[in-house]
Design an enzyme around this catalytic site. Structure first.
Site, mmCIF file in Angstrom:
data_model
loop_
_atom_site.group_PDB
_atom_site.id
_atom_site.type_symbol
_atom_site.label_atom_id
_atom_site.label_comp_id
_atom_site.label_asym_id
_atom_site.label_seq_id
_atom_site.Cartn_x
_atom_site.Cartn_y
_atom_site.Cartn_z
ATOM 1 N N GLU A 1 24.137 -16.231 1.934
ATOM 2 C CA GLU A 1 24.554 -15.306 2.982
ATOM 3 C C GLU A 1 25.875 -15.718 3.658
ATOM 4 O O GLU A 1 26.401 -14.992 4.487
ATOM 5 C CB GLU A 1 23.458 -15.189 4.040
ATOM 6 C CG GLU A 1 22.201 -14.525 3.530
ATOM 7 C CD GLU A 1 21.156 -14.311 4.617
ATOM 8 O OE1 GLU A 1 21.479 -14.440 5.812
ATOM 9 O OE2 GLU A 1 20.010 -14.009 4.244
ATOM 10 N N CYS B 1 0.884 -1.165 0.000
ATOM 11 C CA CYS B 1 0.000 0.000 0.000
ATOM 12 C C CYS B 1 0.925 1.219 0.000
ATOM 13 O O CYS B 1 2.148 1.074 0.051
ATOM 14 C CB CYS B 1 -0.934 -0.020 1.214
ATOM 15 S SG CYS B 1 -0.130 0.336 2.799
ATOM 16 N N ASN C 1 4.912 -15.778 8.456
ATOM 17 C CA ASN C 1 5.610 -14.572 8.009
ATOM 18 C C ASN C 1 5.203 -14.207 6.581
ATOM 19 O O ASN C 1 5.357 -15.008 5.668
ATOM 20 C CB ASN C 1 7.122 -14.801 8.094
ATOM 21 C CG ASN C 1 7.924 -13.611 7.624
ATOM 22 O OD1 ASN C 1 7.429 -12.514 7.500
ATOM 23 N ND2 ASN C 1 9.193 -13.850 7.354
ATOM 24 N N HIS D 1 2.833 -5.289 2.428
ATOM 25 C CA HIS D 1 1.876 -6.239 2.994
ATOM 26 C C HIS D 1 2.405 -7.655 2.839
ATOM 27 O O HIS D 1 2.118 -8.522 3.652
ATOM 28 C CB HIS D 1 0.520 -6.141 2.292
ATOM 29 C CG HIS D 1 -0.268 -4.942 2.699
ATOM 30 N ND1 HIS D 1 -1.373 -5.035 3.494
ATOM 31 C CD2 HIS D 1 -0.098 -3.622 2.440
ATOM 32 C CE1 HIS D 1 -1.874 -3.820 3.698
ATOM 33 N NE2 HIS D 1 -1.107 -2.953 3.068
ATOM 34 N N SER E 1 17.538 -25.827 17.423
ATOM 35 C CA SER E 1 18.595 -25.684 18.434
ATOM 36 C C SER E 1 19.734 -26.681 18.240
ATOM 37 O O SER E 1 20.869 -26.406 18.601
ATOM 38 C CB SER E 1 18.021 -25.806 19.844
ATOM 39 O OG SER E 1 17.412 -27.063 20.015
ATOM 40 N N TYR F 1 15.193 -21.153 17.384
ATOM 41 C CA TYR F 1 13.853 -20.745 17.799
ATOM 42 C C TYR F 1 13.866 -20.339 19.272
ATOM 43 O O TYR F 1 13.294 -19.319 19.650
ATOM 44 C CB TYR F 1 12.843 -21.882 17.582
ATOM 45 C CG TYR F 1 12.596 -22.201 16.131
ATOM 46 C CD1 TYR F 1 11.621 -21.523 15.407
ATOM 47 C CD2 TYR F 1 13.332 -23.194 15.474
ATOM 48 C CE1 TYR F 1 11.391 -21.816 14.075
ATOM 49 C CE2 TYR F 1 13.101 -23.489 14.136
ATOM 50 C CZ TYR F 1 12.136 -22.798 13.450
ATOM 51 O OH TYR F 1 11.912 -23.082 12.123
ATOM 52 N N ARG G 1 7.513 -22.580 20.256
ATOM 53 C CA ARG G 1 6.448 -22.918 19.299
ATOM 54 C C ARG G 1 5.779 -21.656 18.751
ATOM 55 O O ARG G 1 5.424 -21.593 17.578
ATOM 56 C CB ARG G 1 5.411 -23.830 19.932
ATOM 57 C CG ARG G 1 5.934 -25.226 20.161
ATOM 58 C CD ARG G 1 4.832 -26.119 20.742
ATOM 59 N NE ARG G 1 5.348 -27.398 21.147
ATOM 60 C CZ ARG G 1 5.262 -28.491 20.427
ATOM 61 N NH1 ARG G 1 4.666 -28.452 19.248
ATOM 62 N NH2 ARG G 1 5.759 -29.619 20.858
ATOM 63 N N ASN H 1 10.416 -14.308 26.252
ATOM 64 C CA ASN H 1 9.716 -15.497 26.716
ATOM 65 C C ASN H 1 10.450 -16.741 26.216
ATOM 66 O O ASN H 1 10.147 -17.270 25.146
ATOM 67 C CB ASN H 1 8.264 -15.493 26.231
ATOM 68 C CG ASN H 1 7.450 -16.603 26.854
ATOM 69 O OD1 ASN H 1 7.972 -17.543 27.436
ATOM 70 N ND2 ASN H 1 6.134 -16.500 26.712
ATOM 71 N N CYS I 1 13.026 -15.033 8.298
ATOM 72 C CA CYS I 1 12.717 -16.286 8.991
ATOM 73 C C CYS I 1 13.598 -17.434 8.511
ATOM 74 O O CYS I 1 13.752 -18.429 9.218
ATOM 75 C CB CYS I 1 11.237 -16.622 8.864
ATOM 76 S SG CYS I 1 10.650 -16.756 7.178
ATOM 77 N N HIS I 2 14.225 -17.287 7.351
ATOM 78 C CA HIS I 2 15.126 -18.342 6.868
ATOM 79 C C HIS I 2 16.371 -18.458 7.754
ATOM 80 O O HIS I 2 17.055 -19.473 7.713
ATOM 81 C CB HIS I 2 15.524 -18.086 5.404
ATOM 82 C CG HIS I 2 16.277 -16.819 5.183
ATOM 83 N ND1 HIS I 2 15.650 -15.586 5.103
ATOM 84 C CD2 HIS I 2 17.599 -16.586 5.045
ATOM 85 C CE1 HIS I 2 16.563 -14.653 4.906
ATOM 86 N NE2 HIS I 2 17.762 -15.234 4.870
ATOM 87 N N THR J 1 4.034 -11.811 18.119
ATOM 88 C CA THR J 1 4.433 -11.941 16.710
ATOM 89 C C THR J 1 5.170 -10.700 16.247
ATOM 90 O O THR J 1 6.193 -10.797 15.568
ATOM 91 C CB THR J 1 3.205 -12.215 15.824
ATOM 92 O OG1 THR J 1 2.611 -13.450 16.224
ATOM 93 C CG2 THR J 1 3.574 -12.276 14.360
#
Length: 189
Positions: free
Chosen positions: A185, A29, A148, A34, A162, A125, A139, A134, A156-157, A106
């Site tokens: 990367e 937008c 995402n 978005h 762990s 994660y 999860r 937290n 997120c890639h 999120t």
């Protein structure tokens, strides 16, 4: 291409952009992105094309480059990303406030990931959950990553298991693309 979205900040425009990992769709937008997603539903036929230039192939509505400035900035950011030009990756295009609710976990996950896990870095994660306040919300971090809408910019890639395994990307549908991005990367996987 998806249909036009309605946003409180104005109508959206959809762009299709060529990249080394296949065509990507940008929805924006006037105030922000978005969505930024690979158009292929999975990576079954994925063959990277490192020499592919990032260019706009099509856009739903013609623009003067000003109304949908976030999309233009996204294309420029993608050009720097795929050229591995790390000096120009800190300034990311704006994301529309409608993408995630302000004050949610999120939002904290996405902003922490975007601002603190840089090109070539990996994070688990659990570590990302700890950075967001937290440590037991692994999860929830995984769900935020799965949902995402702004791939690459909300990287997120870069989130792995762990134990060091790469884990899934796009619900496990694009794991080859995740591995390619991490190698691009220079991440130690």
């Amino acid at each position: 291409m998806k249909g036009k979205l309605v946003c409180q900040s104005g109508p959206t425009n959809t762009y299709v952009v060529s990249t080394p990992i296949g065509d990507m769709e940008i929805i924006s937008c006037p105030r922000g992105l978005h969505s930024l997603q690979q158009m292929a539903p999975n990576d079954k036929d994925f063959i990277p094309s490192p020499g592919t230039m990032v260019t706009v192939k099509s856009q739903m509505y013609q623009d003067n480059g000003y109304t949908y400035k976030p999309a233009v900035l996204c294309v420029q950011w993608l050009q720097h990303y795929f050229a591995a030009d790390k000096s120009n990756l800190n300034s990311t295009p704006p994301v529309c406030s409608s993408v995630y609710q302000t004050g949610t976990f999120t939002e904290a996950v996405c902003k922490t990931l975007q601002n603190k896990v840089t090109f070539g870095q990996l994070i688990s994660y659990g570590s990302l959950a700890s950075m967001c306040g937290n440590a037991r919300a692994c999860r929830a971090v995984g769900m935020a990553m799965r949902n995402n809408q702004i791939s690459l910019i909300m990287p997120c890639h870069r989130v792995i298991q762990s134990g060091g395994k790469v884990g899934n990307y796009s619900g496990g549908q694009k794991n080859k693309i995740k591995e390619w991005l991490l190698k691009h990367e220079g991440a130690e996987i």
